[in-house]
Design an enzyme around this catalytic site. Sequence first.
Site, PDB file in Angstrom:
ATOM      1  N   ASP A 122       3.182   0.225   3.863  1.00  0.00           N
ATOM      2  CA  ASP A 122       4.338   0.103   2.974  1.00  0.00           C
ATOM      3  C   ASP A 122       4.851   1.444   2.479  1.00  0.00           C
ATOM      4  OD1 ASP A 122       2.150   0.594   1.399  1.00  0.00           O
ATOM      5  OD2 ASP A 122       2.194  -1.312   0.338  1.00  0.00           O
ATOM      6  N   ASP A 135      -3.416  -4.039   5.006  1.00  0.00           N
ATOM      7  CA  ASP A 135      -3.593  -3.623   3.615  1.00  0.00           C
ATOM      8  C   ASP A 135      -4.173  -4.797   2.852  1.00  0.00           C
ATOM      9  OD1 ASP A 135      -2.484  -1.142   3.779  1.00  0.00           O
ATOM     10  OD2 ASP A 135      -0.456  -1.805   3.293  1.00  0.00           O
ATOM     11  N   ASP A 182       2.806   6.073   5.223  1.00  0.00           N
ATOM     12  CA  ASP A 182       2.257   5.167   6.235  1.00  0.00           C
ATOM     13  C   ASP A 182       3.022   5.239   7.557  1.00  0.00           C
ATOM     14  OD1 ASP A 182       0.244   4.141   4.698  1.00  0.00           O
ATOM     15  OD2 ASP A 182       1.446   2.506   3.889  1.00  0.00           O
TER      16      ASP A 182
END
Length: 872
Positions: A611, A326, A615
């Site tokens: 997170d 990310d 996900d």
Amino acid sequence: MNRWYNKPCERVMEELEVDFSGLTEKEVTTRRDKYGFNELIEGEKASAFLIFLEQFKDLLVIILLGAATISIILGDIESSVVIFLVVILNAILGTVQHIKAAESLNSLKKLSSPTAKVLRGGVKIEIPSREVIVGDIVYLDAGDYICADGRVIENYSLQVNESSLTGESESVNKQVDVIDEEDIPLGDRKNMVYSGSLVTYGRAKILVTEIGMKTEIGKVAMLLDDTSKKKTPLQVSLDDFGKKLAIGILIICALVFALNIYRGYTLISAFMFAVALAVAAIPEALSSIVTIVLAIGTQKMAKEHSIIKQLQAVEGLGSVSVICSDKTGTLTQNKMTVKRLFVDDKVVLTNDIALDNNLQKNIIMQSILCNDSIISDDKEIGDPTEVALVNLGRVFSINELELRKMYPRLGEIPFDSDRKLMSTVHNIDDKNTMITKGAVDVIIRRVTHIQTNNGIRKVTKEDIKSIENKNEEFSKLGLRVLGFAYKEIEEKEEYNLEDEKEYTFVGLISMMDPPREESKKAVEECIKAGIRPIMITGDHKITAMAIAKEIGILHEGEESVEGREIENLTDEQLIKKVQDISVYSRVSPEHKIRIVKAWQSRGNIVAMTGDGVNDAPALKASNIGVAMGITGTEVAKDAAAMVLTDDNFATIVKAVENGRNIYNNIRSAIKFLLSGNTAGILSVLWASILALPMPFTAVHLLFINLVTDSLPAIALGVEPYKENVMKEKPRGINTPILTKDFTIELIFEGIIIAIVTMLAFKIGNDNYGEGMGRTMAFATLCLSRLLHGFSSRGNENVFRVGMFKNKYSWLAFGVGSLLLFSILLVPALNGVFEVTYLGFNNIINIILLSLCSFIVIQIGKTLKSIIISTKR
Ligand code: ATP
């Protein structure tokens, strides 16, 4: 039983003696005595005795026990006692290590134990879930695991997955209203939530009615799964290797036995020969060493901010060849500050904001109302993007709590990273108003009007163009941009996604989230280590590209694509293209799974960060799921193999380095043990083929097993981590630990040690008789193996590896030698260990022969390094 669901909230609160500001700390302390802690009492743990018994399940151990039993029948009590001792001592060692490893995993689990957001004394705070008590008001957000049973007292589209209790996989909508029925099944209690369920959408406040073993899940006494029991691939392949080895050893023993009977040995001595061979050949310490090295490794990693939840991740980390990360918070600092606004076709820098301008005041107020974050006692609680907006308000003396009290929230549609929008409803100037903030490209498609300093008018193509241009301009600076819009809306019970349209556009707010200082270096290190870093973000394409270029993820010739572009590709097309893409933007969680799978189909081992609640599937699909410890939801942490306590990309790279080192240490220990065993087997085989007397007695083999095997092997397991591991390419996941090179090397080393051992035997046997031969063979084998502990520390010769870098190697060598020479030199011990007094000359012979093996092995290693470097 108390039926909380058919009582109104106020009644429940009255009965539990709490008001809307929550419990005070004093009340919590008094309640603690009554209710205890919010934890499930763990079921029966395997007792130490059971674990001890487990150690005897191993095929190799069973062979030894069989041999011991036959020895007793044949009348050789002494040998069988020795074998029992070896087996029992090994089992004790195995038990201790098993318990230690389990303890260390448990303590790691505690580090990543869940927390809950509660209201205490009117203040929202975060506490360990264990401390939640009956009467607490708990805040629930999407992605939270519910930590206690409770009555819903405030609800914003809360959806909960209760499959752990009801078996129903569909999420259920929750409500505040009373249910006027009695005895309804758990699944229908729409105003209650239960511990162990998962918030899949929305938000709520609940009043805790039951904790710990009193909760529904406590009653079922179902425990969350314990991953520590799973064996790692390495342990599985070692088990498999152990089985094959056992069969091989049995065959060789049978052959030796037959040969000796043919030669006319008595049944007993032929049998004892075969047993000696089995004891010498079986690497009893193997699996306990692997367990202990993994346990030590995970402790070290925890100190460096990566908590391993599944042991197999440690080995997997060493093979990672792609890290999908990310952006926000992992590669960047997640400390956002608002830099500029764009309203009425003008850019306004933060310093130039003036609240007497209505439009500027409006956008700031909206950004605080359509916002869940707060700053309490200087602590920022909530999403950093929203905290940045609250901070901006504070600069202009707007207190978010006061503003939200003035314009209470009447409804909301929570943010989710698929939709990339968040909406709240308030009564502003007597008008029911929906305020929406979110990704500019999503907002812009839904606006019909625009607010300017001169009032509201229909939006034109030029307006849209201008907003898009500004969005691009801000994004190119690496800024994160949010769009703001609102609309008047009729009052209703619940607002839904259909309402998010026909807006009046207000403006843009852009904020800076600088890259973490360590990201650039970590990315560079990754690339050097043959690992491809990939950025996957929900943010705007241009912002993502700007940051990716800055930290070195995006290079000339590499592509940056948006999530929806992937949607147009088939899986095959994506697999072909995936190598060219370094940055994915505007990605939703489903895209992440496709990206992981595409890389995996190209034979890569993929680590993926995550997170959010959505996900979890991608984390599970990846080889190493990495969850964020600070910003991650409980669901993401649960699905991950590793949790980062500092949310930092550099920590993943460090974990890969540790994973490689741990693997290498395990490999060195295995090689050491197997080469030692090879030396033992060859010596016994040699004696048997040449019809020599047995080179070792059972007591000797006991000593070798317990001292010269275990001590250096443990020292090898704690070998200091080497820095150059990150200059090598990742190890292929399917590369077996016993590669051809590895096996050749260990056999070579085994042969060298066997040669010096048998030379010692010959010198002793020829000059002084059988007893001296055995003593010399035993002493030389021991000393050579103790020295071999140094040689096994790396691929290169020990001087290049650094003779003094591992103090435990010296300790193992020192203690081992001390014990060995005590046996040899203290007359009282001679008898017990069946050794003959050696005399000065023979001691020198032993030392010289052992040193010889050490030197030849160093020469072998040096030659190998030269050959490898000339090949390169
Ligand atoms: P990463 O995936 O790297 O963590 P991200 O935080 O930008 O990046 P998401 O959280 O999925 O990813 O956000 C996607 C987009 O949604 C953001 O770029 C932003 O435009 C918008 N957004 C993020 N947070 C909020 C919020 N609290 N309210 C409204 N919109 C938001």
